[in-house]
Design a protein around this motif. Structure first.
Motif, PDB file in Angstrom:
ATOM      1  N   SER A 119      57.581  60.371 -11.863  1.00 56.24           N
ATOM      2  CA  SER A 119      56.198  60.154 -11.423  1.00 56.24           C
ATOM      3  C   SER A 119      56.097  60.214  -9.907  1.00 56.24           C
ATOM      4  O   SER A 119      55.014  60.207  -9.337  1.00 56.24           O
ATOM      5  N   HIS A 120      57.239  60.213  -9.231  1.00 57.34           N
ATOM      6  CA  HIS A 120      57.239  60.172  -7.756  1.00 57.34           C
ATOM      7  C   HIS A 120      58.023  61.392  -7.262  1.00 57.34           C
ATOM      8  O   HIS A 120      57.655  62.519  -7.570  1.00 57.34           O
ATOM      9  N   LYS A 175      46.023  63.203 -25.907  1.00 58.71           N
ATOM     10  CA  LYS A 175      46.349  61.792 -25.708  1.00 58.71           C
ATOM     11  C   LYS A 175      47.600  61.366 -26.482  1.00 58.71           C
ATOM     12  O   LYS A 175      48.286  60.413 -26.105  1.00 58.71           O
ATOM     13  N   ARG A 194      52.759  65.667 -19.444  1.00 54.30           N
ATOM     14  CA  ARG A 194      51.789  65.790 -18.352  1.00 54.30           C
ATOM     15  C   ARG A 194      52.116  67.028 -17.551  1.00 54.30           C
ATOM     16  O   ARG A 194      53.282  67.418 -17.468  1.00 54.30           O
ATOM     17  N   LEU A 195      51.118  67.611 -16.957  1.00 56.02           N
ATOM     18  CA  LEU A 195      51.384  68.749 -16.060  1.00 56.02           C
ATOM     19  C   LEU A 195      52.055  68.197 -14.820  1.00 56.02           C
ATOM     20  O   LEU A 195      51.418  67.492 -14.017  1.00 56.02           O
ATOM     21  N   ARG A 252      48.889  68.456   1.850  1.00 53.02           N
ATOM     22  CA  ARG A 252      50.259  68.975   1.933  1.00 53.02           C
ATOM     23  C   ARG A 252      50.439  70.132   0.956  1.00 53.02           C
ATOM     24  O   ARG A 252      51.133  71.108   1.230  1.00 53.02           O
ATOM     25  N   LYS A 269      38.863  64.450 -14.261  1.00 56.71           N
ATOM     26  CA  LYS A 269      39.849  63.427 -13.882  1.00 56.71           C
ATOM     27  C   LYS A 269      40.362  63.611 -12.456  1.00 56.71           C
ATOM     28  O   LYS A 269      41.219  62.875 -11.984  1.00 56.71           O
ATOM     29  N   ASN A 308      49.673  68.523  -6.471  1.00 59.56           N
ATOM     30  CA  ASN A 308      50.164  67.697  -5.368  1.00 59.56           C
ATOM     31  C   ASN A 308      51.288  68.423  -4.630  1.00 59.56           C
ATOM     32  O   ASN A 308      51.657  69.540  -4.994  1.00 59.56           O
ATOM     33  N   VAL A 309      51.838  67.767  -3.614  1.00 60.33           N
ATOM     34  CA  VAL A 309      52.840  68.399  -2.746  1.00 60.33           C
ATOM     35  C   VAL A 309      54.016  68.977  -3.538  1.00 60.33           C
ATOM     36  O   VAL A 309      54.613  69.986  -3.148  1.00 60.33           O
ATOM     37  N   PHE A 338      63.751  65.578  -0.666  1.00 59.60           N
ATOM     38  CA  PHE A 338      62.610  64.687  -0.442  1.00 59.60           C
ATOM     39  C   PHE A 338      63.107  63.390   0.207  1.00 59.60           C
ATOM     40  O   PHE A 338      62.542  62.909   1.208  1.00 59.60           O
TER      41      PHE A 338
HETATM   42  N1  ACO Z   1      48.627  65.838 -16.505  1.00 63.55           N
HETATM   43  C1  ACO Z   1      47.712  65.461 -17.447  1.00 63.55           C
HETATM   44  N2  ACO Z   1      46.962  64.344 -17.355  1.00 63.55           N
HETATM   45  C2  ACO Z   1      47.132  63.570 -16.264  1.00 63.55           C
HETATM   46  C3  ACO Z   1      48.037  63.900 -15.245  1.00 63.55           C
HETATM   47  C4  ACO Z   1      48.794  65.083 -15.386  1.00 63.55           C
HETATM   48  N3  ACO Z   1      49.675  65.457 -14.450  1.00 63.55           N
HETATM   49  N4  ACO Z   1      48.009  62.948 -14.274  1.00 63.55           N
HETATM   50  C5  ACO Z   1      47.101  62.060 -14.682  1.00 63.55           C
HETATM   51  N5  ACO Z   1      46.556  62.416 -15.876  1.00 63.55           N
HETATM   52  C6  ACO Z   1      45.493  61.705 -16.610  1.00 63.55           C
HETATM   53  C7  ACO Z   1      46.059  60.470 -17.281  1.00 63.55           C
HETATM   54  O1  ACO Z   1      46.461  60.728 -18.613  1.00 63.55           O
HETATM   55  C8  ACO Z   1      44.876  59.529 -17.207  1.00 63.55           C
HETATM   56  O2  ACO Z   1      43.981  59.863 -18.232  1.00 63.55           O
HETATM   57  P1  ACO Z   1      43.062  58.716 -18.939  1.00 63.55           P
HETATM   58  O3  ACO Z   1      42.183  58.180 -17.826  1.00 63.55           O
HETATM   59  O4  ACO Z   1      42.332  59.454 -19.982  1.00 63.55           O
HETATM   60  O5  ACO Z   1      44.007  57.682 -19.447  1.00 63.55           O
HETATM   61  C9  ACO Z   1      44.195  59.874 -15.884  1.00 63.55           C
HETATM   62  O6  ACO Z   1      44.559  61.241 -15.628  1.00 63.55           O
HETATM   63  C10 ACO Z   1      44.646  59.015 -14.713  1.00 63.55           C
HETATM   64  O7  ACO Z   1      46.079  59.031 -14.661  1.00 63.55           O
HETATM   65  P2  ACO Z   1      46.948  57.779 -14.248  1.00 63.55           P
HETATM   66  O8  ACO Z   1      48.336  57.959 -14.760  1.00 63.55           O
HETATM   67  O9  ACO Z   1      46.242  56.523 -14.604  1.00 63.55           O
HETATM   68  O10 ACO Z   1      46.929  57.943 -12.661  1.00 63.55           O
HETATM   69  P3  ACO Z   1      47.927  57.267 -11.660  1.00 63.55           P
HETATM   70  O11 ACO Z   1      47.224  57.224 -10.360  1.00 63.55           O
HETATM   71  O12 ACO Z   1      48.456  55.970 -12.189  1.00 63.55           O
HETATM   72  O13 ACO Z   1      49.176  58.277 -11.602  1.00 63.55           O
HETATM   73  C11 ACO Z   1      50.497  60.161 -11.055  1.00 63.55           C
HETATM   74  C12 ACO Z   1      49.335  59.266 -10.634  1.00 63.55           C
HETATM   75  C13 ACO Z   1      51.728  59.306 -11.401  1.00 63.55           C
HETATM   76  C14 ACO Z   1      50.885  61.064  -9.877  1.00 63.55           C
HETATM   77  C15 ACO Z   1      50.069  61.031 -12.272  1.00 63.55           C
HETATM   78  O14 ACO Z   1      48.989  61.858 -11.909  1.00 63.55           O
HETATM   79  C16 ACO Z   1      51.214  61.871 -12.840  1.00 63.55           C
HETATM   80  O15 ACO Z   1      51.967  61.382 -13.682  1.00 63.55           O
HETATM   81  N6  ACO Z   1      51.369  63.148 -12.370  1.00 63.55           N
HETATM   82  C17 ACO Z   1      52.471  63.992 -12.786  1.00 63.55           C
HETATM   83  C18 ACO Z   1      53.737  63.609 -12.010  1.00 63.55           C
HETATM   84  C19 ACO Z   1      53.691  64.048 -10.572  1.00 63.55           C
HETATM   85  O16 ACO Z   1      53.340  65.179 -10.249  1.00 63.55           O
HETATM   86  N7  ACO Z   1      54.099  63.124  -9.666  1.00 63.55           N
HETATM   87  C20 ACO Z   1      54.175  63.397  -8.226  1.00 63.55           C
HETATM   88  C21 ACO Z   1      53.221  62.537  -7.476  1.00 63.55           C
HETATM   89  S1  ACO Z   1      53.181  62.980  -5.783  1.00 63.55           S
HETATM   90  C22 ACO Z   1      54.533  62.326  -5.111  1.00 63.55           C
HETATM   91  O17 ACO Z   1      55.084  61.331  -5.482  1.00 63.55           O
HETATM   92  C23 ACO Z   1      55.076  63.037  -3.991  1.00 63.55           C
END
Ligand code: ACO
Length: 434
Positions: free
Chosen positions: A266-267, A297, A302-303, A317, A358, A363-364, A386
């Motif tokens: 996730s990070h 769901k 996740r993408l 970025r 949504k 992201n970066v 990173f």
């Molecule tokens: N693909 C599909 N759906 C998504 C995605 C995704 N990548 N990211 C969020 N959503 C949806 C969730 O299912 C949620 O849906 P809901 O409201 O119907 O339950 C909604 O969008 C909000 O998502 P949350 O997980 O609550 O958002 P949060 O702010 O907690 O998480 C995060 C952010 C962890 C970055 C998330 O978007 C994710 O998992 N992304 C994919 C992993 C990723 O790319 N991480 C890198 C982050 S950047 C970094 O660290 C440098």
């Protein structure tokens, strides 16, 4: 009634309490609830710290709606175009851009500390040949604390400064050694006549058996990626560094904790996961299938590289990296079908109602993996890259926190939802849970 307060009426007792509201220089104000528990006998509940400012900081500012990222006030776009990673590290740590002399001195100090103790090199032999480089990073960086006892009094400003510089200086050496161990090649010593990024590339890719010359395009791109990853205010790994540091733990242990937190998909682990996802998709024809899975769901997929806790418009970025991606692939004459796949995936996702409503944008990490791949950095080293860059931000936050007289041990509370008090049951009287 004074302005800049929030009045809370406790409906249970009718008691009214006013909480001060602090305004920052930019961004949303924050309600100071430090006295909430003593005044009302209750805590706040905010899983994931969605509405919680954990500290005051002068280092980095993000406006997630406007897609703005500033390091010490300077826009990321300007730094990405004009600066160098070491200059940015200086800026993050000391708060101002260095003069020529200051930068020269900083560079010399980083060079002086770029080697690792010979005994530390032996640590790598304890790792299995196929150990993940991030596993080695966590262990080896943490173990640095065993080597610098005489300069580990974190109450002394100079000890703090030298620890921060050691971390920044040794991180490329350790990162390259992780890679060399994983491919069974001899470690390469740092060369102080090379720049920070060039030095890292030399330690990564040169071998004793033949000459190696750093490609200036590769060094330039690495410099850009390191600048973009250098800091991002109170993200999960930086907050972990601060949390560990609040106990008085030594800086090497704190940064090791940050590296461990960064590793998660996730990070920082997302850049590795993006390439795996693109390889799994394999063909543009299969994109709709994966988009459908991301929206389902009942499917945990996740993408990867999409979405961000703070950016709800675009990640500045990502825009810079996306443009760089085009240039780099062209300059290195590298045709990567995964890049075309990524562009198509981005296009389709950005037109999809689910991702629009949504506010899920690339992201970066969506593009950084493709660039690292073009630079011949193996997938399992992406998160290490990173970590290397984020060390600048981690140490800047660590130093800021250590200098803050109001700093206390971070000790959140909880909303207990477990069982009420009950009596111990002798083992022969217990029934199986399942
Ligand atoms: N693909 C599909 N759906 C998504 C995605 C995704 N990548 N990211 C969020 N959503 C949806 C969730 O299912 C949620 O849906 P809901 O409201 O119907 O339950 C909604 O969008 C909000 O998502 P949350 O997980 O609550 O958002 P949060 O702010 O907690 O998480 C995060 C952010 C962890 C970055 C998330 O978007 C994710 O998992 N992304 C994919 C992993 C990723 O790319 N991480 C890198 C982050 S950047 C970094 O660290 C440098």
């Amino acid at each position: 009634m004074p302005q800049n307060t929030l009045t809370v009426i406790d409906n249970r007792t009718g008691k009214t309490v006013e909480f001060p509201i602090h305004n920052g220089t930019l961004g949303e104000p924050a309600i100071d609830i430090a006295t909430l528990y003593s005044e009302l006998g209750c805590f706040t509940y905010d899983p994931g710290f969605v509405s919680t400012a954990s500290c005051k900081s002068e280092i980095t500012y993000i406006d997630g709606d406007a897609g703005i990222l500033l390091y010490r006030g300077y826009p990321i776009e300007q730094l990405a175009e004009k600066s160098s990673f070491l200059e940015v590290a200086y800026l993050l740590i000391y708060g101002a851009l260095p003069t020529k002399d200051e930068l020269h001195g900083f560079n010399a100090e980083i060079n002086r500390h770029s080697m690792i103790h010979e005994a530390l090199r032996n640590f790598f032999n304890g790792f299995h040949y196929d150990a993940h480089p991030m596993a080695m990073m966590v262990g080896v960086v943490g173990s640095l604390s065993a080597f610098y006892h005489s300069e580990l009094n974190i109450k002394k400003k100079e000890h703090r400064r030298i620890s921060a510089l050691r971390l920044l200086a040794k991180m490329p050496t350790i990162a390259a050694a992780c890679y060399k161990h994983s491919v069974g090649m001899p470690f390469i010593y740092p060369h102080n006549d090379l720049g920070y990024c060039e030095n890292f590339l030399n330690m990564m890719f040169s071998v004793p058996a033949q000459p190696y010359e750093v490609n200036p395009v590769t060094a330039r791109v690495l410099n850009l990626l390191f600048i973009l990853h250098a800091d991002h205010e109170q993200n999960a790994s930086t907050s972990t560094v601060r949390m560990a540091s609040s106990t008085g733990a030594n800086p090497y242990a704190c940064i090791a904790a940050g590296i461990a937190a960064l590793w998660g998909p996730s990070h920082g682990g997302a850049n590795e996961a993006v390439l795996k996802m693109l390889a799994d998709i394999g063909d543009v024809k299969r994109i709709p299938e994966y988009i459908a899975r991301a929206k389902d769901k009942n499917d945990p997929f996740r993408l990867m590289g999409f979405g961000h806790r703070v950016y709800k418009n675009f990640d500045p970025r990502a825009t810079i990296i996306r443009n760089a991606c085009h240039e780099v692939l062209q300059e290195l004459s590298c045709q990567d079908p995964l890049f075309d796949l990524a562009l198509e995936l981005e296009k389709i996702a950005l037109e999809d109602e689910y991702f629009i409503t949504k506010k899920l944008y690339p992201n970066v990490d969506f593009y950084s993996g493709i660039i690292y791949k073009a630079l011949n950095i193996p997938n399992n080293m992406f998160t290490v890259m990173f970590a290397l860059a984020r060390t600048a931000g981690w140490v800047a936050h660590w130093l800021e926190m250590k200098a803050d007289p109001l700093q206390r041990i971070a000790r959140p509370r909880q909303l207990y939802v477990g069982l009420d008090k009950r009596d111990y049951i002798p083992i022969e009287q217990r029934r199986a849970q399942g």
